[in-house]
Design a protein around this motif. Structure first.
Motif: not given
Length: 305
Positions: A74-77, A121-123, A167-171, A176-178
């Motif tokens: 699993y890719k935990y974040n 950040v979704p895939e 992740i960077e593309e999503y940002y 981005l609501s906090k």
């Protein structure tokens, strides 16, 4: 006397932070929250340096949190870590105890000590397909278009680099609501270990864990169906031992490369912690060579200032 919400114990690998944190938790009658990005995985024990025995102090089992909470592969974040940290933190506080956070994963530590406002950040399947055939060098170049690379871990493997780009593309393309994260008044203790002593302990511990069956641990994980690529993703012991087990490296090559990689990792950890100080974190450094009793007394003194 400051009313601290949390005591954080940080330090590089092999600095002895875990047995110290456990002894401190025993003294304060409290519980530990782990801030280690790999110890969350079940069955990944020797390679992550889990050392569960360290959580037993004078025949008392010190309660710990965020260890063995996810399946390997699993890719935990860091977003999930923040969420799980808050759950553990609130559980301990409800008991009227002062939580002790202990670990060496700088991003995890900083994300809760500073209260980063993060979102998951979704895939992005389309992006992943577009990047699938690119080399690691090409992926690194693409990632550099988004940000300056301060941490080589992002480009350790193609899979990591693709996730970092995702992740960077999503940002870059989303408003981005906090998310609210509480501001914690934390007493931060750093375990300062002499560089040569750290190197000696790393090498000695690597020999010990190999003797204890770290190679067999890798074989068991592979036999359970965890792919070699997924194990390599976790880096360090899992990367180099998997390459050895799958015939990509000889034992001698594996040991030499892994030993160097762990030394480099410890150096990067210290670079991150020094960076935290530059970013305004007040870290109180305690000499790793001091007896645990003296370390505890120093923490007690600092709590009173």
């Amino acid at each position: 006397m400051p009313n601290y919400d949390l005591i954080a114990i940080l330090g590089p690998t092999a600095s002895g932070k875990t047995p110290f944190a456990a002894a401190l938790a025993y003294e304060l009658d409290t519980e530990i929250i782990s801030a280690d990005s790999r110890q969350i995985y079940r069955g990944m024990d020797l390679g992550t340096g889990k050392d569960i025995i360290d959580y037993t102090v004078k025949d008392k089992q010190i309660p710990y949190h965020l260890i063995d909470i996810a399946e390997p592969g699993y890719k935990y974040n860091v977003f999930e870590f923040q969420h799980d940290f808050l759950n553990a933190y609130e559980t301990i506080k409800q008991k009227g105890k002062l939580p002790v956070l202990c670990g060496g994963t700088g991003l995890y530590l900083e994300s809760v000590l500073k209260g980063y406002q993060l979102i998951p950040v979704p895939e992005n399947p389309e992006l992943r397909n577009r990047l699938a055939d690119k080399s690691l060098e090409e992926l690194t170049a693409i990632l550099k278009e988004y940000k300056t690379l301060h941490n080589s871990t992002d480009v350790d493997t193609a899979k990591r680099a693709i996730r970092a780009i995702e992740i960077e593309e999503y940002y870059a393309s989303n408003d981005l609501s906090k998310r609210e994260f509480p501001s914690l008044n934390s007493l931060i203790i750093g375990i300062d270990i002499d560089r040569e002593l750290r190197r000696e302990k790393i090498t000695r511990r690597l020999h010990q864990r190999l003797d204890e069956g770290m190679i067999d641990e890798i074989k068991r994980l592979l036999a359970k169906g965890i792919s070699a690529d997924d194990l390599i993703y976790y880096g360090l012991e899992y990367k180099y031992l998997t390459l050895y087990v799958t015939g990509k490296l000889s034992f001698e090559e594996m040991f030499a490369q892994l030993e160097i990689a762990i030394h480099q990792f410890a150096k990067r950890q210290m670079t991150w912690f020094r960076g935290m100080q530059r970013r305004g974190f007040n870290i109180h450094w305690i000499n790793a060579s001091l007896p645990i009793e003296e370390k505890i007394e120093e923490v007690k003194r600092l709590r009173m200032i």
